[in-house]
Design a protein around this motif. Structure first.
Motif, PDB file in Angstrom:
ATOM      1  N   VAL B 195      37.210  42.966  34.435  1.00  0.00           N
ATOM      2  CA  VAL B 195      37.280  41.517  34.231  1.00  0.00           C
ATOM      3  C   VAL B 195      38.688  41.009  34.563  1.00  0.00           C
ATOM      4  CG1 VAL B 195      37.172  39.703  32.474  1.00  0.00           C
ATOM      5  CG2 VAL B 195      35.432  41.493  32.533  1.00  0.00           C
ATOM      6  N   ASP B 457      35.214  33.482  38.491  1.00  0.00           N
ATOM      7  CA  ASP B 457      35.607  32.300  37.714  1.00  0.00           C
ATOM      8  C   ASP B 457      36.175  31.223  38.654  1.00  0.00           C
ATOM      9  OD1 ASP B 457      38.122  33.116  38.415  1.00  0.00           O
ATOM     10  OD2 ASP B 457      38.727  33.762  36.403  1.00  0.00           O
ATOM     11  N   ALA B 463      34.826  37.341  36.687  1.00  0.00           N
ATOM     12  CA  ALA B 463      34.626  36.956  35.291  1.00  0.00           C
ATOM     13  C   ALA B 463      33.665  37.938  34.619  1.00  0.00           C
ATOM     14  CB  ALA B 463      34.056  35.540  35.214  1.00  0.00           C
ATOM     15  N   ARG B 464      32.772  38.533  35.414  1.00  0.00           N
ATOM     16  CA  ARG B 464      31.842  39.517  34.872  1.00  0.00           C
ATOM     17  C   ARG B 464      31.484  40.443  36.017  1.00  0.00           C
ATOM     18  NH1 ARG B 464      29.438  43.078  32.431  1.00  0.00           N
ATOM     19  NH2 ARG B 464      27.476  42.892  31.282  1.00  0.00           N
TER      20      ARG B 464
END
Lengths: 250, 506
Positions: B195, B457, B463-464
């Protein structure tokens, strides 16, 4: 039965001549790093800052590399900037953590066990292996030592099923939180005196997972280490050379 | 069902998050059921925390359309479990419970997966104390009660040089009535470490997600980043990736056949294959310096190229290896004593395999045509792939035969790739990743389908990042085939699946 014999003859005798004859490693193999000595202080600083695993340290005496942290990356930024090159030397094992850090002086390879331990284990060493968060590459290349090419058994070394039958423990992996107690229990079950071997970058310093909150940075603060085998994963010949040095057979 | 509720796409593209429908849970459930009714299967299923709860992404594979379907919903605290209806979701829902403290109501087998604390500030579903690391393997195991029923517990430390895992057998005499597998001992927090990336360390962590599938995992990772950056690796790089993936398959399949021979005490094949496996690994090392392909596949292309000398080395060694490999393998599959142990052992039906969502070798051994090279072509396979190997018996012999025939197929593919190696560069710079996008990539590793999914993001950082190793689907298959088997056949059944612990544990 006849077809088995025929195939056996066709496949031939494949056990290597190691250690009498040095192995032929691929031209692109990345072994012992050789540091460039004519770097300016700026270049040294840049090289040290470029390694994401902090394997390079900028000392006033020159650039140092820590083989306990080095992953021998193909895209090593310090190699790209000319600060180091990887040699073909597969011999990497060391006896002390501090010996893994070196600069221009000759790399201090692992020493043999002391006389008392050699008398006990020199002709027969049984090891229990524990994988504590490894990626199965270290394990795979240790398993290879049992194949007929390396034939570990001819040196009197064997991996055994029970810690009660073992003279020592060989650990791979950074020691995940979930494996810590199983590792310590296994170590405790081995009768003393016992040997501890840290094999691979993970077991020495956490390897690619040195920043993980789910893992330790290797076994350094958990067990008293007798032999360090660097690499990610160590080449089978690196591991074999290490074990033979420990038993004073090289 | 309205078509707009489900996003259908092919791998190789990145999808802007703003364009993805966000369904309420009831509608998500209905749409998912409709997709499953049209022969979809679950390729990936994961949560991503947002301000208002957790968003669940379902990525379903429509193999025969070559398409993926994406569904998205948002939940908070709990949701109605879909596992009773679709058992292949059981581990994915348990993951959601463990990672985000979401309770799948009505889940029939709600136990931890990897034994870690919740990733977000949420109450633990199992009521374990907050701020304390859970103990691995600390869960309620399924138990069979009765006279002469006994329990055998094995692991986490096993008898060989093997990764750790815990196996709990419920036995009546020699017969296994139930096997429960509890993993998580290798959990290194991989997805969490990715992340905010890609970090300089990310690539090496992906390479060691499952160290025997480095090429498979990094290929999937590289494809995801290339999709998000909107570039494609040059054709020569794609060919070299495809070649390395087949070499990885060759080394592991040859090793596995040696392992199967070892487990039934057929020593000639066991020792020949042990050596031959090393020969294939050394060939990979000739290409990139590492026996496991470390450093070869890179986002944007590959890190190493062929030169005329290396091509000559490959051309000189491959026919010899092929000859010796065939000799070693045919010996084993010709021996009645070996076949008597392989045939009928560890059988799983196609229906059960489909229900559990098995992939790769295990799925192809019971007649399910599942091969990402065929259905969801990536890299060099976009030009066509025509050699999926299918067996129908679903037993140890079938899984052995799939490997045997895939070895021969891979040898042919390697020769074909070498003959038609495109000219040109092997690397292209990867620019910044598109912000607020999702990309999914599939790659047929040697065990089966490796699925990576990434969401970026606002700054184009990860972000994941979700990884599904084929082992994640297939461990349940191993547990199932042990039912009714003798416990002494466990090593053989286990070897015939040869699943990854670290690929599951991440």
């Amino acid at each position: 039965m006849l077809s088995i014999i025929r195939e056996r003859l066709r496949q031939g005798h494949r056990t290597g001549k190691f250690p009498q004859i040095e192995p032929q490693l691929p031209a692109r193999f990345r072994g012992l790093p050789v540091l460039s000595q004519d770097l300016s202080p700026d270049q040294r600083q840049m090289a040290a800052a470029s390694c994401p695993y902090a394997a390079l340290m900028d000392h006033p005496q020159g650039l140092h590399v820590d083989l306990g942290r080095c992953l021998f990356c193909a895209d090593c930024p310090a190699q790209q900037s000319g600060a180091l090159t990887f040699s073909q030397d597969y011999r990497l094992a060391a006896s002390r953590r501090e010996d893994l850090c070196y600069s221009d002086a000759e790399y201090r390879l692992a020493e043999s066990l002391n006389q008392r331990m050699l008398k006990l284990f020199g002709r027969s060493l049984k090891l229990r292996q524990v994988s504590a968060g490894g990626c199965n590459a270290c394990e795979a290349d240790l398993n290879v030592l049992g194949t007929l090419v390396y034939d570990l058994g001819r040196f009197g070394i064997q991996f055994v099923a029970s810690p009660r039958h073992a003279d020592g423990i060989l650990v791979t992996g950074p020691v995940t939180k979930n494996m810590q107690s199983a590792l310590l229990d296994t170590y405790a079950a081995i009768p003393a005196p016992k040997i501890v071997i840290a094999s691979g970058a993970c077991a020495i310093n956490g390897g690619p997972f040195c920043h993980s909150s789910e893992a330790h940075q290797g076994i350094g603060d958990l067990l008293p280490i007798d032999l360090y085998i660097p690499g990610c994963p160590p080449h089978p010949y690196t591991a074999l050379d290490a074990l033979l040095r420990l038993l004073d057979k090289r | 069902m309205k078509a707009s509720k489900v996003m259908r796409f092919r791998q190789g593209f990145s999808l802007p998050l703003a364009g993805l429908p966000l369904l309420n849970y009831a509608s998500f459930q209905k749409s998912l059921a409709a997709e499953m009714a049209q022969n979809a299967r679950v390729a990936s299923y994961f949560g991503m925390p947002v301000t208002e709860g957790v968003e669940i992404y379902a990525i379903l594979a429509h193999d025969w359309d070559g398409e993926l379907a994406l569904l998205r919903t948002r939940v908070k605290d709990s949701f109605a479990s879909l596992t009773p209806q679709f058992p292949q979701l059981h581990l994915f829902e348990r993951e959601l419970a463990e990672e985000f403290g979401l309770r799948p109501e009505g889940h029939p087998w709600l136990k931890p997966v990897r034994f870690h604390q919740p990733w977000i500030d949420a109450a633990d579903v199992w009521g374990r104390p907050k701020g304390e690391h859970p103990r691995a393997g600390d869960m309620e195991f399924y138990r069979v009660e009765g006279e002469e029923v006994h329990e055998v517990a094995v692991g986490p430390v096993h008898a060989g040089i093997i990764e750790p895992g815990h196996f709990r057998f419920q036995c009546h005499g020699e017969e296994v009535m139930h096997l429960e597998i509890s993993l998580g001992f290798q959990h290194r927090g991989l997805e969490q470490m990715l992340v905010g990336g890609p970090h300089p360390t990310s690539l090496h962590q992906i390479e060691t997600a499952a160290g025997d599938t480095s090429v498979g995992h990094v290929s999937a990772y590289a494809q995801v980043l290339e999709n998000l950056a909107g570039i494609e690796a040059p054709p020569r790089a794609l060919a070299i990736r495809a070649l390395a993936l087949e070499l990885e398959r060759l080394a592991n399949h040859v090793g596995d056949i040696g392992g199967l021979a070892t487990d039934v005490g057929f020593l000639p094949t066991a020792s020949f294959c042990g050596r031959l496996r090393g020969d294939y690994l050394n060939l990979t090392a000739e290409l990139c310096g590492s026996r496991f392909g470390r450093g070869l596949v890179r986002p944007g292309g590959v890190g190493f190229d062929f030169n005329p000398e290396l091509l000559a080395t490959f051309a000189a060694r491959l026919p010899k290896f092929e000859n010796e490999t065939r000799g070693a393998i045919e010996l084993c599959f010709d021996a009645p004593s070996v076949l008597a142990r392989f045939e009928g052992t560890g059988k799983i039906s196609a229906d059960d395999a489909e229900t559990l969502g098995l992939v790769g070798v295990a799925a192809r051994a019971c007649g399910l045509v599942r091969d990402a090279r065929l259905h969801h072509p990536f890299g060099a396979w976009q030009g066509g792939f025509d050699t999926p190997v299918i067996e129908v018996d679903g037993d140890v012999a079938a899984r052995g035969h799939v490997r045997r025939r895939e070895i021969y197929a891979s040898l042919a593919l390697v020769n074909q790739i070498l003959k038609r190696l495109p000219e040109g560069p092997v690397h292209q710079p990867v620019g910044p990743l598109a912000p607020h996008c999702l990309a999914v990539s599939l790659c047929e590793g040697w065990r089966g389908e490796v699925v990576h999914a990434a969401i970026t993001d606002a700054q184009g950082r990860l972000a994941r990042y979700k990884i599904v190793d084929p082992s994640f689907h297939n461990w349940s298959g191993l547990a199932l085939v042990l039912r009714g088997q003798q416990i002494s056949d466990f090593p053989l059944c286990n070897k015939s699946f040869n699943l990854s612990y670290c690929g599951f544990d991440l």
